[in-house]
Motif scaffolding. Structure first.
Motif, short mmCIF file in Angstrom:
data_model
loop_
_atom_site.label_atom_id
_atom_site.label_comp_id
_atom_site.label_asym_id
_atom_site.label_seq_id
_atom_site.Cartn_x
_atom_site.Cartn_y
_atom_site.Cartn_z
N ILE A 155 0.84 -1.21 0.00
CA ILE A 155 0.00 0.00 0.00
C ILE A 155 0.87 1.25 0.00
N LEU A 156 1.94 1.26 0.79
CA LEU A 156 2.82 2.42 0.85
C LEU A 156 3.52 2.64 -0.49
N GLN A 157 3.90 1.55 -1.15
CA GLN A 157 4.54 1.68 -2.47
C GLN A 157 3.55 2.21 -3.51
N GLU A 158 2.28 1.92 -3.33
CA GLU A 158 1.25 2.49 -4.21
C GLU A 158 1.13 4.00 -3.98
N ILE A 159 1.18 4.43 -2.72
CA ILE A 159 1.06 5.84 -2.39
C ILE A 159 2.26 6.63 -2.90
N CYS A 160 3.46 6.06 -2.69
CA CYS A 160 4.69 6.75 -3.13
C CYS A 160 5.56 5.77 -3.91
N PRO A 161 5.32 5.60 -5.20
CA PRO A 161 6.02 4.58 -5.99
C PRO A 161 7.51 4.85 -6.18
N VAL A 162 7.96 6.08 -5.97
CA VAL A 162 9.38 6.39 -6.19
C VAL A 162 10.23 6.16 -4.94
N GLU A 186 12.18 4.29 -1.87
CA GLU A 186 12.87 3.03 -1.61
C GLU A 186 12.41 2.48 -0.25
N ASP A 187 12.61 1.18 -0.06
CA ASP A 187 12.19 0.57 1.20
C ASP A 187 12.89 1.22 2.39
N TRP A 188 14.17 1.57 2.23
CA TRP A 188 14.91 2.16 3.36
C TRP A 188 14.33 3.51 3.75
N GLU A 189 13.70 4.20 2.79
CA GLU A 189 13.08 5.49 3.11
C GLU A 189 11.82 5.29 3.96
N PHE A 190 11.04 4.25 3.64
CA PHE A 190 9.89 3.93 4.48
C PHE A 190 10.35 3.60 5.91
N LEU A 191 11.42 2.81 6.00
CA LEU A 191 11.94 2.42 7.32
C LEU A 191 12.43 3.63 8.10
N ARG A 192 13.06 4.57 7.41
CA ARG A 192 13.55 5.78 8.07
C ARG A 192 12.39 6.60 8.64
N GLU A 193 11.33 6.76 7.85
CA GLU A 193 10.18 7.55 8.31
C GLU A 193 9.48 6.86 9.48
N VAL A 251 5.76 -3.79 10.85
CA VAL A 251 4.41 -3.39 10.40
C VAL A 251 4.31 -3.39 8.88
N LEU A 252 5.45 -3.23 8.19
CA LEU A 252 5.43 -3.21 6.73
C LEU A 252 4.99 -4.54 6.15
N TYR A 253 5.20 -5.60 6.90
CA TYR A 253 4.96 -6.95 6.37
C TYR A 253 3.72 -7.58 6.99
N ARG A 254 2.88 -6.74 7.57
CA ARG A 254 1.59 -7.18 8.09
C ARG A 254 0.47 -6.68 7.19
N PRO A 255 -0.64 -7.40 7.12
CA PRO A 255 -1.79 -6.85 6.39
C PRO A 255 -2.20 -5.52 7.02
N PHE A 256 -2.54 -4.56 6.18
CA PHE A 256 -2.86 -3.22 6.67
C PHE A 256 -4.01 -3.26 7.68
N THR A 296 -2.66 5.55 10.80
CA THR A 296 -2.43 7.00 10.65
C THR A 296 -0.95 7.28 10.42
N LYS A 297 -0.09 6.68 11.22
CA LYS A 297 1.35 6.96 11.15
C LYS A 297 1.95 6.49 9.83
N VAL A 298 1.61 5.27 9.40
CA VAL A 298 2.26 4.76 8.18
C VAL A 298 1.78 5.52 6.95
N LEU A 299 0.51 5.93 6.92
CA LEU A 299 0.02 6.69 5.78
C LEU A 299 0.68 8.07 5.71
N LEU A 300 0.84 8.72 6.86
CA LEU A 300 1.54 10.01 6.87
C LEU A 300 2.97 9.86 6.39
N ALA A 301 3.64 8.80 6.86
CA ALA A 301 5.03 8.57 6.47
C ALA A 301 5.17 8.44 4.95
N ALA A 302 4.25 7.68 4.33
CA ALA A 302 4.32 7.50 2.88
C ALA A 302 3.98 8.78 2.13
#
Length: 487
Positions: A84-91, A93-100, A110-115, A124-130
């Protein structure tokens, strides 16, 4: 840096003759951290939808940035969070999601769990991060705090403070103070853009209102003085007119009459000018009439006691056992992270069949007034709602009027109310009920700042016995006499 320019924006919904915006013009900088405040139902979410291009309007919205909206609509919540996060921000990288996520104190798992397995706060937090990884976009954040506990609000506020390029709709005063540097205020008659956080905006707004009130009082005195002068001039003119009859020197009398007429015209012009100046004052005054409450007095000191109570879901306890009591005059705030069972403890008091261990003792004959967190059951008109809940309709609607309901709302289906208006319906119902104990579950979700202040004043004046859950730290610190931490 670029500007978002609003020029002569005019909009009303096709089914309504009421203008939401009428030739509104202002501009904002895309680098700002902007808080968006205003009364419930005044058009904040509508304005966000206009920026997103969802409605047709008159005027111009000029911007070189793309707008993103929070909360992002997730169609299939069974998918992995990372997908879902990759859909929101396709450009990204995985490390950027982890940093946020690290900045929001969230574990990478949490990245590897069903939303759908994430709590509302985690979502709320993961959507803001993306969304913040979409560089060059301007983020429209619509009331993110309603699913955040106190700790999560502090984390998200600190996260937003490090970001820029967003417009944040929130009614949580401390949250706004912690993360914005400008305020967009949707006032009664105007829209203002001011530098600073919410507290500085509110202080400036109140100073302006006090200054305008003093100026209005001076003008009212001037108008009364000029009206008296006009009456005297009229009386003089009548006497002069009467003296023409049989006067020897009609030229002198005519000159005197003309002089009186000129003087009267001057007074009238000054009076009209004062009336015009007066009419321009206090157009944005937010009236907040005092609310009233008639709590019942209970004969004993102890109303409710909890002894080693823990909430159970599917046979598993979700919190450590708690023991406390609610005495007459207590205002008990339950605090804890999302999912710790706070709302379930309140539902137990309200008579819901919630699994638990331990013992709850409710004093004999105790009358409880309950405000649930959920408003999705509200439908139909207010008159039917009052009748179904056996509350006085006139009193109920009078309370809603004091909470800034327009009379036109009384004819609408509650399904079409804003989130804040629905919550006000539940609070107004409770205020119409005489009870020994008021049990309120997140009563301030979606409710505007001015109404929050009204409710604070009400509670401090009438001192009802209460037990409540509320993540607005300012409200909780002002109102609570006892805080119970749920672990």
């Amino acid at each position: 840096m670029s500007m978002i320019k609003i020029e002569n924006l005019t909009f009303s919904y096709p089914t309504s003759y009421d203008l939401i915006f009428d030739h509104v013009s202002f501009q904002i900088d895309t680098d700002w951290k902007l808080g968006f405040v205003g009364r419930n139902g005044r058009g904040k979410t509508t304005f966000l939808n206009l920026l997103l291009g969802k409605y047709e309007y008159s005027g111009k919205i000029i911007s070189s940035v793309q707008f993103d909206y929070f909360p992002y609509p997730v169609a299939d919540k069974s998918r992995l969070t990372l997908d879902i996060l990759q859909e929101i921000c396709p450009v990204a990288e995985d490390w950027e999601f982890l940093r946020e996520l690290s900045c929001l104190e969230m574990d990478s798992e949490v990245l590897y769990r069903p939303f759908q397995t994430l709590s509302n706060g985690e979502q709320t937090k993961v959507l803001l991060a993306a969304l913040f990884l979409n560089e060059g976009h301007f983020l429209l954040i619509d009331e993110p705090t309603n699913h955040l506990d106190s700790k999560a609000r502090e984390l998200v506020a600190a996260y937003l403070k490090k970001k820029k390029s967003f417009l944040l709709v929130s009614h949580d005063r401390r949250f706004l103070d912690d993360c914005v540097d400008h305020i967009l205020a949707l006032n009664r008659e105007t829209i203002e853009v001011l530098s600073g956080n919410f507290s500085s905006f509110m202080a400036d707004f109140e100073r302006q209102q006090e200054s305008e009130a003093a100026q209005k009082e001076r003008l009212q005195k001037d108008i009364r003085r000029l009206q008296n002068a006009a009456k005297r001039t009229s009386d003089w003119s009548d006497r002069v007119e009467a003296s023409k009859t049989g006067a020897a020197d009609k030229g002198y009398v005519g000159h005197k009459a003309a002089k009186m007429m000129k003087h009267a015209k001057t007074i009238e012009a000054r009076q009209n000018q004062a009336i015009e100046q007066k009419s321009q004052l206090l157009k944005n005054k937010e009236t907040a009439e005092s609310l009233k409450l008639a709590p019942l007095a209970y004969r004993a000191d102890t109303l409710v006691s909890f002894s080693d109570v823990a909430i159970c879901y599917d046979g598993n306890t979700v919190c450590a056992p708690v023991s406390f009591s609610v005495q007459r005059g207590d205002r008990v705030a339950l605090c804890g992270k999302n999912g710790s069972g706070k709302s379930s403890l309140l539902k137990l008091l309200a008579g819901f069949p919630i699994g638990h261990t331990g013992t709850i003792s409710i004093s004999s004959g105790l009358v409880i007034s309950y405000v649930p967190q959920d408003t999705s059951h509200l439908k139909g008109n207010l008159s039917d709602f009052a009748r179904e809940n056996q509350i006085d309709e006139s009193l109920f609607k009078a309370v809603l009027r004091k909470l800034d309901f327009e009379r036109i709302q009384f004819e609408k289906d509650m399904v079409d109310f804003s989130g804040g208006q629905k919550k006000k319906v539940l609070i107004a119902k409770s205020l119409c009920e005489q009870a020994h104990l008021y049990v309120w579950d997140e009563p301030l979700n979606f409710i505007d700042v001015y109404s929050r202040i009204q409710i604070e004043h009400l509670i401090m004046e009438f001192s009802p016995a209460m037990i409540f859950v509320e993540h607005d730290r300012f409200f909780r610190d002002t109102v609570a006499t006892k805080i119970i931490q749920i672990l």
